[in-house]
Every structure is written in structure tokens, then in C-alpha cells.
Design an enzyme around this catalytic site. Structure first.
Site, PDB file in Angstrom:
ATOM      1  N   ASP A 156       0.776  -1.456  -0.057  1.00  0.00           N
ATOM      2  CA  ASP A 156      -0.061   0.019  -0.017  1.00  0.00           C
ATOM      3  C   ASP A 156       0.880   1.222   0.016  1.00  0.00           C
ATOM      4  O   ASP A 156       2.002   1.113  -0.083  1.00  0.00           O
ATOM      5  CB  ASP A 156      -0.914   0.085   1.209  1.00  0.00           C
ATOM      6  N   GLY A 198       4.439   1.693  -1.514  1.00  0.00           N
ATOM      7  CA  GLY A 198       4.767   2.139  -3.073  1.00  0.00           C
ATOM      8  C   GLY A 198       3.469   2.329  -3.564  1.00  0.00           C
ATOM      9  O   GLY A 198       2.504   2.563  -3.026  1.00  0.00           O
ATOM     10  N   PHE A 215       0.703   1.547  -6.553  1.00  0.00           N
ATOM     11  CA  PHE A 215       0.508   0.491  -7.697  1.00  0.00           C
ATOM     12  C   PHE A 215       0.312   1.067  -9.097  1.00  0.00           C
ATOM     13  O   PHE A 215      -0.122   0.529  -9.979  1.00  0.00           O
ATOM     14  CB  PHE A 215      -0.942  -0.162  -7.149  1.00  0.00           C
ATOM     15  N   HIS A 217     -12.949  -0.225  -7.437  1.00  0.00           N
ATOM     16  CA  HIS A 217     -14.041   0.588  -7.372  1.00  0.00           C
ATOM     17  C   HIS A 217     -13.639   2.105  -7.245  1.00  0.00           C
ATOM     18  O   HIS A 217     -14.512   2.949  -7.032  1.00  0.00           O
ATOM     19  CB  HIS A 217     -15.205   0.206  -6.348  1.00  0.00           C
TER      20      HIS A 217
HETATM   21  C1  LIG Z   1     -10.836   1.325  -0.144  1.00  0.00           C
HETATM   22  S1  LIG Z   1      -9.137   1.035   0.571  1.00  0.00           S
HETATM   23  C2  LIG Z   1      -8.947  -0.654   0.775  1.00  0.00           C
HETATM   24  C3  LIG Z   1      -8.321  -1.101   1.757  1.00  0.00           C
HETATM   25  C4  LIG Z   1      -7.939  -2.700   1.779  1.00  0.00           C
HETATM   26  N1  LIG Z   1      -7.897  -3.505   0.519  1.00  0.00           N
HETATM   27  C5  LIG Z   1      -9.495  -3.023   2.241  1.00  0.00           C
HETATM   28  O1  LIG Z   1     -10.353  -3.408   1.738  1.00  0.00           O
HETATM   29  O2  LIG Z   1      -9.664  -3.019   3.565  1.00  0.00           O
HETATM   30  C6  LIG Z   1      -8.135   1.409  -0.842  1.00  0.00           C
HETATM   31  C7  LIG Z   1      -6.617   1.467  -0.581  1.00  0.00           C
HETATM   32  O3  LIG Z   1      -6.076   1.603  -1.564  1.00  0.00           O
HETATM   33  C8  LIG Z   1      -4.884   2.610  -1.280  1.00  0.00           C
HETATM   34  N2  LIG Z   1      -4.123   3.225  -2.322  1.00  0.00           N
HETATM   35  C9  LIG Z   1      -4.808   4.318  -2.728  1.00  0.00           C
HETATM   36  N3  LIG Z   1      -3.735   4.909  -3.755  1.00  0.00           N
HETATM   37  C10 LIG Z   1      -2.715   3.990  -3.902  1.00  0.00           C
HETATM   38  C11 LIG Z   1      -1.566   3.841  -4.752  1.00  0.00           C
HETATM   39  N4  LIG Z   1      -1.278   4.644  -5.461  1.00  0.00           N
HETATM   40  N5  LIG Z   1      -0.786   2.666  -4.320  1.00  0.00           N
HETATM   41  C12 LIG Z   1      -1.103   1.815  -3.526  1.00  0.00           C
HETATM   42  N6  LIG Z   1      -2.378   1.872  -2.778  1.00  0.00           N
HETATM   43  C13 LIG Z   1      -3.096   2.946  -2.634  1.00  0.00           C
HETATM   44  C14 LIG Z   1      -5.223   3.166  -0.127  1.00  0.00           C
HETATM   45  O4  LIG Z   1      -4.075   3.643   0.923  1.00  0.00           O
HETATM   46  C15 LIG Z   1      -6.055   2.479   0.622  1.00  0.00           C
HETATM   47  O5  LIG Z   1      -5.620   1.376   1.554  1.00  0.00           O
END
Ligand SMILES: C[S@@+](CC[C@H](N)C(=O)[O-])C[C@H]1O[C@@H](n2cnc3c(N)ncnc32)[C@H](O)[C@@H]1O
Length: 336
Positions: free
Chosen positions: A201, A226, A228, A246
Site C-alpha cells: 500500500d 509504494g 500501484f 471501485h
Molecule cells: C478502499 S481502501 C481498501 C483497503 C483494503 N484493501 C481493504 O479493503 O480493507 C483503498 C486502499 O488503496 C490504497 N491506495 C490508494 N492509492 C494507492 C496507490 N497509488 N498505491 C497503493 N495503494 C494505494 C489506499 O491507501 C487504501 O488503503
């Protein structure tokens, strides 16, 4: 005798839904559910313990008791109910974090800008703050912690349904892409004794996760920070993306999936865990979740057909859609 609700009354109740959201938020923030967990407490007592005004707190709790969150007893005393038990912080299926988050000004301001999003198609959060929610939270540790806890609680609440619906045990190394603070990945490692996991994340989100882990899985878990959009760790036979796709419109969703495809060796699976938008006139949780995506992160909920198309465009063969009892689905693709 129950009185049938007229359409006018039903509409009024729906139009006033915001009142219940905010009342639950305040009760969660004050920690009332924990305080009445073992025995009924008077509003006097609760006000003293939470630093609140007795009369106002009483009015809050009697309103919540009228919809089944807490139960009012004689003498302005309140006891727990099955609903309020899920607001307790110490219960495994707690919704405390989400309730505490959902009533915060940052969320309300975005919903208050829904009209702008509907008129223009623009994301409300970006319109209000000039940056996306992830950049905003990167510089606001309090809002970030509130959101991370909200996601942790929501995810813990559906973990069981996912693990029952789908056999994750066939994978040896699961990369949880955008895995937050590890709520799902830790549950997978706890359920499967030889599975290894990589939690990936944003750096500020995974910071300190290792120290916070109160579990025997730490030695099978690697934590990587990092983006994604740049690169995700290699070596997985499953790439898990729960509540990630989503959050984004198609072009960004595709970019994330392509980065996963680049990291995945042929035969590896990508598991997109999201809600299915469902047929017209049903599934309000996904349909309103979709509006939440419009005003908060700037993404959208999708149908199974739309997920299949995204996976195919990113170089994955779509192999299935596994629904779970929580309404969340596992959309699976295999790297060609
Ligand atoms: C809606 S949350 C979902 C978290 C986890 N998968 C869950 O369902 O409990 C979206 C996640 O995407 C991460 N995120 C957003 N942009 C990101 C990026 N560019 N690279 C890595 N993670 C990212 C956020 O920090 C967050 O933890």
C-alpha cells in the site's frame, strides 16, 4: 399492531436518513456502546463519563433507541442491543470505525457537493480540496487513521463471508495490492498455515503495521510501501485487490490491473474483490456505494460484465465471479 407506512411517510423517513447517520456517528465517537456493554447506564452517568451535556445526550440516546440502536429502560437508563453491540470497539465484527468515520466533516462535505458531481460529472472531493483523497490523507494523519480504521472494521466484518465463499488456500503467496493495514491478508494467513503474504500500500499507510500486528503470522508477512501505478511486488500466485478497483474510473483501474499483470507470471490469478452493482431496482448498498465512489475517491461500482471486460483488457482471462453472503464478490482472472 403495525401501521402500514404511506409512500409519503416512507419518503420522509428516507429524506431524513442523514439524521440517523450523524446520531450513530456521535454515539460511536463518544464510545457509548462500550460503556453500556455489560449493564444499563443512566444518561447522567454516561454524560459524566463522556464529558457531555446530560439532557442532550439523553435526547441522542432515546432517538437512537427508537431505531433499535440501544434500548431505553426506566429512569433514563440505556442498555445494549444487537445493533449497538456492533458499535463496540472490542467485538470482532465491529462497525465502530466506519460509524466514527462516516459522520466526519470531510465525508459530509463531499456528500454535500453531490449536486456538483451530478451536474458536472466531476469528483466532489477533488472539486472541494483540489487534490484526490489519497493525497489529502497523506498529509493529514488524523483523517488517514480514521479512514484506515474504518476500512479495517468493514473488511473484518466481511472476511468470514469471503473465506467461506472462496478457496484462498490453493495459493502459496498472496500479494494484497492496496491492502490497507492488512485486515484481509492477516485473516488469510491465519486461516492458511503455510501461505505467505505481501502487504502492499502507500508508504504512509503501511508504516507501523508490523509493530501493530498482534498475531502469529508476522514471519510469513512482508510489508512493502509504494504506488500501484508504478510497480507492485512480484512472486505472487495471487494478486488480491479488495475495494481497490471501485475507487477508480476505468482508465486508472486498467492502469492498476496492467501493473499487476506486469508483475504476475503466466498462470497467476488476480482476485478483484468488490461489490457487483446488481440489477436495476435492487442492491441499494452497491448503488449508494457507487455514489460514495463518485463523491469521495472518484471511482464507480461495476457489474460482473464490466469487471470481466476490465480484466480482459489488462491481459487476464476472466475465469469466474464468486458471490459471497456479504454481497461482495471475488472476480477472478488468470494471467495469460
Ligand atoms: C478502499 S481502501 C481498501 C483497503 C483494503 N484493501 C481493504 O479493503 O480493507 C483503498 C486502499 O488503496 C490504497 N491506495 C490508494 N492509492 C494507492 C496507490 N497509488 N498505491 C497503493 N495503494 C494505494 C489506499 O491507501 C487504501 O488503503
Amino acid at each position: 399492531m403495525s401501521v402500514e407506512e404511506r409512500p409519503l411517510d416512507e419518503l420522509r423517513r428516507l429524506a431524513n436518513g442523514y439524521q440517523i447517520t450523524q446520531a450513530i456517528h456521535v454515539a460511536a465517537t463518544l464510545g457509548i456502546a462500550d460503556l453500556v456493554a455489560d449493564e444499563p447506564r443512566s444518561s447522567d452517568d454516561l454524560a459524566a463519563e463522556t464529558g457531555s451535556d446530560e439532557r442532550s445526550l439523553y435526547r441522542l440516546l432515546r432517538a437512537l433507541a427508537s431505531v433499535g440502536v440501544f434500548h431505553e429502560e426506566a429512569g433514563r437508563r440505556f442498555s445494549s442491543t444487537p445493533l449497538s453491540d456492533h458499535l463496540r470497539r472490542d467485538t470482532p465484527e465491529t462497525l465502530y470505525g466506519w460509524a466514527a468515520f462516516a459522520g466526519r466533516p470531510l465525508v459530509w462535505r463531499s456528500w454535500g457537493d453531490l449536486l456538483h458531481s451530478v451536474r458536472t460529472g466531476e469528483n466532489a472531493f477533488r472539486h472541494l480540496h483540489g487534490k484526490d483523497i489519497w493525497e489529502y490523507r497523506a498529509h493529514d494523519p488524523v483523517e488517514r487513521a480514521m479512514f484506515d480504521q474504518a476500512m479495517t472494521d468493514v473488511t473484518r466484518g466481511i472476511n468470514r463471508s469471503l473465506l467461506t465463499a472462496y478457496d484462498f488456500g490453493r495459493f502459496s503467496t498472496v500479494i494484497d495490492v492496496g491492502g490497507g493495514r492488512g485486515a484481509l491478508l492477516v485473516a488469510l494467513l491465519e486461516a492458511h498455515a503455510t501461505m505467505r503474504g505481501v502487504l502492499f500500500d502507500r508508504p504512509e499507510v503501511v508504516e507501523g503495521v508490523a509493530d501493530a500486528l498482534d498475531t502469529g503470522v508476522a514471519e510469513r508477512l512482508r510489508i512493502v510501501g509504494g504506488s500501484f501505478f508504478d510497480e507492485v511486488p512480484g512472486g505472487g500466485d495471487a494478486y488480491l485487490l479488495k475495494a481497490i478497483i471501485h475507487d477508480w474510473e476505468d482508465s486508472e483501474a486498467l492502469a492498476i490491473l496492467r501493473v499487476c499483470r506486469r508483475a504476475a507470471r503466466p498462470g497467476a490469478s488476480v482476485l478483484v474483490v468488490d461489490r457487483d452493482l446488481g440489477a436495476p431496482n435492487e442492491n441499494p448498498s452497491a448503488k449508494f456505494g457507487d455514489l460514495n465512489m463518485l463523491v469521495m475517491p472518484g471511482g464507480c461500482e461495476r457489474t460482473s460484465v464490466e469487471f470481466a471486460a476490465l480484466l480482459a483488457a489488462a491481459g487476464f482471462r476472466f475465469v469466474g465471479d464468486t458471490p459471497s453472503s456479504s454481497g461482495w464478490h471475488i472476480f477472478e482472472g488468470v494471467a495469460e
